[in-house]
Design a protein around this motif. Structure first.
Motif, PDB file in Angstrom:
ATOM      1  N   TYR A 445      20.286   7.496 -31.583  1.00  0.00           N
ATOM      2  CA  TYR A 445      19.175   8.316 -32.316  1.00  0.00           C
ATOM      3  C   TYR A 445      18.045   7.260 -32.715  1.00  0.00           C
ATOM      4  N   GLU A 446      18.444   5.873 -32.745  1.00  0.00           N
ATOM      5  CA  GLU A 446      17.445   4.954 -32.814  1.00  0.00           C
ATOM      6  C   GLU A 446      16.523   4.902 -31.353  1.00  0.00           C
ATOM      7  N   LYS A 447      16.928   5.055 -30.534  1.00  0.00           N
ATOM      8  CA  LYS A 447      16.178   5.135 -29.384  1.00  0.00           C
ATOM      9  C   LYS A 447      15.494   6.120 -29.164  1.00  0.00           C
ATOM     10  N   PHE A 448      15.873   7.359 -29.676  1.00  0.00           N
ATOM     11  CA  PHE A 448      15.235   8.558 -29.541  1.00  0.00           C
ATOM     12  C   PHE A 448      13.877   8.381 -30.688  1.00  0.00           C
ATOM     13  N   LYS A 449      14.090   7.933 -31.682  1.00  0.00           N
ATOM     14  CA  LYS A 449      13.199   7.453 -32.615  1.00  0.00           C
ATOM     15  C   LYS A 449      12.202   6.713 -32.012  1.00  0.00           C
ATOM     16  N   GLN A 450      12.425   5.665 -31.307  1.00  0.00           N
ATOM     17  CA  GLN A 450      11.564   4.724 -30.592  1.00  0.00           C
ATOM     18  C   GLN A 450      10.690   5.661 -29.517  1.00  0.00           C
ATOM     19  N   TYR A 451      11.370   6.302 -28.980  1.00  0.00           N
ATOM     20  CA  TYR A 451      10.538   7.322 -27.919  1.00  0.00           C
ATOM     21  C   TYR A 451       9.773   7.843 -28.639  1.00  0.00           C
ATOM     22  N   VAL A 452       9.889   8.816 -29.672  1.00  0.00           N
ATOM     23  CA  VAL A 452       9.058   9.603 -30.431  1.00  0.00           C
ATOM     24  C   VAL A 452       7.797   8.753 -31.003  1.00  0.00           C
ATOM     25  N   ALA A 453       7.886   7.565 -31.228  1.00  0.00           N
ATOM     26  CA  ALA A 453       6.898   6.752 -31.758  1.00  0.00           C
ATOM     27  C   ALA A 453       5.833   6.250 -30.573  1.00  0.00           C
ATOM     28  N   THR A 454       6.321   6.551 -29.300  1.00  0.00           N
ATOM     29  CA  THR A 454       5.671   6.230 -28.266  1.00  0.00           C
ATOM     30  C   THR A 454       4.872   7.319 -27.911  1.00  0.00           C
ATOM     31  N   GLN A 455       4.971   8.682 -28.267  1.00  0.00           N
ATOM     32  CA  GLN A 455       4.347   9.746 -27.954  1.00  0.00           C
ATOM     33  C   GLN A 455       3.071  10.110 -28.876  1.00  0.00           C
ATOM     34  N   LYS A 456       2.237   9.561 -28.375  1.00  0.00           N
ATOM     35  CA  LYS A 456       0.612   9.480 -29.133  1.00  0.00           C
ATOM     36  C   LYS A 456       0.232  10.860 -29.315  1.00  0.00           C
TER      37      LYS A 456
END
Length: 574
Positions: A445-456
């Motif tokens: 889930y943390e990796k997913f949150k990081q991924y979402v953060a990169t989606q401008k």
């Protein structure tokens, strides 16, 4: 065909139509000359209007498109189920009624300029050829499809069984395009995507739609659960099932009720077509406790099954009030292999109630369609004397709260953020736990949150922001906004989105949706269903009811209060 031939052809069609309409009308309306004249008059006006338009409109017109548009608009004024099906759309119509088509067997969806494989069906050509969710289609049989509408891509993928299909795809994680060759097959989608044991003695059967022979699939599942798994109680899941063939609904009810029982009747304008449908075969099980799950997506044939079993006190219904489609459609042949799907009757379940929710005959002044008014809602009785009501849909005996997702969850799905992350997840993980044991760990889930953060480009509005926007619009119309502009600006600032914070707030539901997308990549649709059953409150309630004979029998004999007998529930859940 030149313009004069076109006009002659259209005139012949309209002339033939006048003869057919008036000729047909004279049989039933011998004394209604005024109505017959009106039909002829207006068809003649239509022809002359079309002729003048086609001749003098400033730009070139497309006659077929104009006619199709006029037909569609005309039928839309009646109800959404009366539709014109041109020859070009017959394959799609056939798929809706049979669940069969010629193709490779996969779902596709759009992502930007690309159409991608959303889900290859297990065991079908797409899956067997190695196509994976996330693959981008570049070419189909040497035709470049980047930027092509999804419907046109779908048409290229479909075709007669045993014909070749050559694809060029772009796969995430690879550096160059991949060529894949396969042979189209007859794709038959099983209307029962899953059945299995959900407790020691309780079996679940999931039915997605009422296509041809779906009753046989339900019968097979029921027999297998009884004879090979020891099931003594059953849950029939019709949630989200939009319906289909009425005959199949009658056959499914027949599995659980005595031969000769009335299941549903139809009544329409043509009285000769009125019919009572009864159980014509010996049942498989008239005794075992049975729960039927329904929700707002359960419509038409689903409502016949659920409502009939409720009216006969054969099953307890759990979920939310059903959609409320009590209209019957008949398919009529037209010239040039086209068809008209026309509403010909309403159906009535054994208690005598019609479950149609919207009154298309009496529209509001603005053209909108209203619900059946409270004053016309009527009480009916089940076989055992329990109260049930008409006026829109089937009300369950036990109402469960409808699952509502946060705006962030909708956005993550709609903007393909979960889909794309699942594609990346598969590249990094060869396998996962079995669906019934899989869960989204803190690390994932943390990796997913990081991924979402990169989606401008990821954007959404919270429900609170949406409500504030509407309030602001009302305040501006009523001149209150200027007086409270500072307060509105402060509120807008306070409600500035914090995506990471919302991902924590809505972690449970986001994890469930993300987990389902990931599980599908490894275990396909059946795996996703097993994963969803880990935390399905309605299924858990169904198990509790069928395993508690006092509660189950109390609902059916009326000693335990049921929501189905609450008239207020008719409107409350529509």
């Amino acid at each position: 065909m030149n313009i004069f031939k076109k006009q002659s052809r259209i005139k012949w069609i309209v002339g033939s139509l006048i003869v057919l309409v008036v000729g047909g009308s004279l049989v039933g309306f011998a004394n209604n000359d005024k109505r017959n004249f009106s039909i002829v008059k207006n068809l003649d006006i239509y022809y002359t209007l079309f002729r003048e338009l086609n001749s003098y409109y400033v730009d070139e017109t497309n006659p077929e498109k104009l006619i199709k548009t006029s037909i569609d608009e005309m039928l839309e004024s009646l109800d959404p189920y009366t539709t014109y099906i041109p020859e070009d759309d017959m394959e799609d119509f056939k798929f809706m009624t049979t669940g069969e088509y010629g193709g490779m067997g996969s779902l596709i969806s759009r992502q930007g300029d690309y159409v991608v494989i959303a889900e290859p069906y297990e065991g079908f050509p797409a899956h067997l050829a190695g196509l994976k969710a996330g693959d981008k289609l570049l070419e189909i049989n040497a035709v470049r499809v980047v930027g092509m509408p999804t419907s046109e891509v779908s048409d290229l993928l479909k075709g007669p069984p045993n014909t070749p299909l050559k694809l060029k795809i772009e796969r995430p994680g690879t550096n160059k395009p991949i060529n894949i060759e396969l042979i189209r097959k007859k794709i038959s989608i099983n209307p029962v995507p899953y059945y299995g044991m959900i407790s020691d003695k309780t079996g679940l059967i999931m039915l997605n739609n009422f296509t041809q022979n779906c009753a046989k699939e339900v019968s097979k599942a029921l027999t297998d659960l009884k004879e090979n798994s020891g099931a003594e109680r059953f849950v029939l899941d019709l949630r989200g099932n939009p319906g289909g063939l009425m005959d199949e609904a009658v056959k499914i009810v027949n599995l659980f009720v005595k031969k000769g029982s009335e299941v549903v009747s139809t009544r329409g304008k043509v009285s000769q077509w009125d019919k009572v449908y009864r159980a014509t075969s010996e049942p498989l099980d008239t005794i075992s406790p049975l729960v039927v799950l329904i929700n707002r997506g359960s419509a038409s044939a689903s409502e016949i099954v659920g409502g009939s079993l409720q009216d006969m006190d054969r099953a307890v219904l759990i979920g939310q009030r059903s959609f409320g489609k009590g209209l019957v459609q008949t398919t009529r042949p037209l010239s040039y292999n086209a068809k008209l799907k026309v509403t010909t009757a309403k159906y009535y379940i054994p208690s005598g109630r019609c479950i149609q929710a919207l009154d298309y005959t009496h529209r509001n002044e603005d053209g909108s369609v209203g619900l059946i008014p409270d004053s016309l809602i009527t009480e009916f009785k089940t076989a055992g004397g329990r109260s049930v009501f008409d006026g829109g849909g089937v009300s369950p005996d036990i109402i469960m709260e409808n699952k509502k997702y946060g705006n962030i969850s909708y956005a993550l799905v709609a903007q393909n953020t979960m889909f794309e992350y699942a594609t990346r997840f598969v590249l990094e993980n060869d396998k996962i736990n079995a669906p019934e044991n899989f869960e989204i760990s803190d690390e994932v889930y943390e990796k997913f949150k990081q991924y979402v953060a990169t989606q401008k480009d990821f954007k959404y509005e919270s429900a609170t922001q949406d409500a504030l926007k509407k309030l602001k619009e009302v305040a501006q119309r009523e001149d209150y906004y200027k007086k409270s502009k500072t307060e509105f600006e402060q509120l807008e600032k306070m409600l500035t989105l914090d995506v990471q914070k919302d991902l924590n707030i809505f972690r449970k539901e986001v994890s469930k949706l993300l987990g389902s997308e990931i599980v599908k990549r490894y275990y396909h649709q059946k795996g996703a269903i097993k994963f969803a059953l880990q935390d399905d409150q309605e299924v858990e309630k169904a198990i509790a009811i069928v395993e508690d004979s006092a509660a189950y029998n109390g609902i059916l004999n009326g000693t335990v209060l049921s929501h189905a007998g609450d008239k207020r529930n008719v409107k409350a859940t529509n």
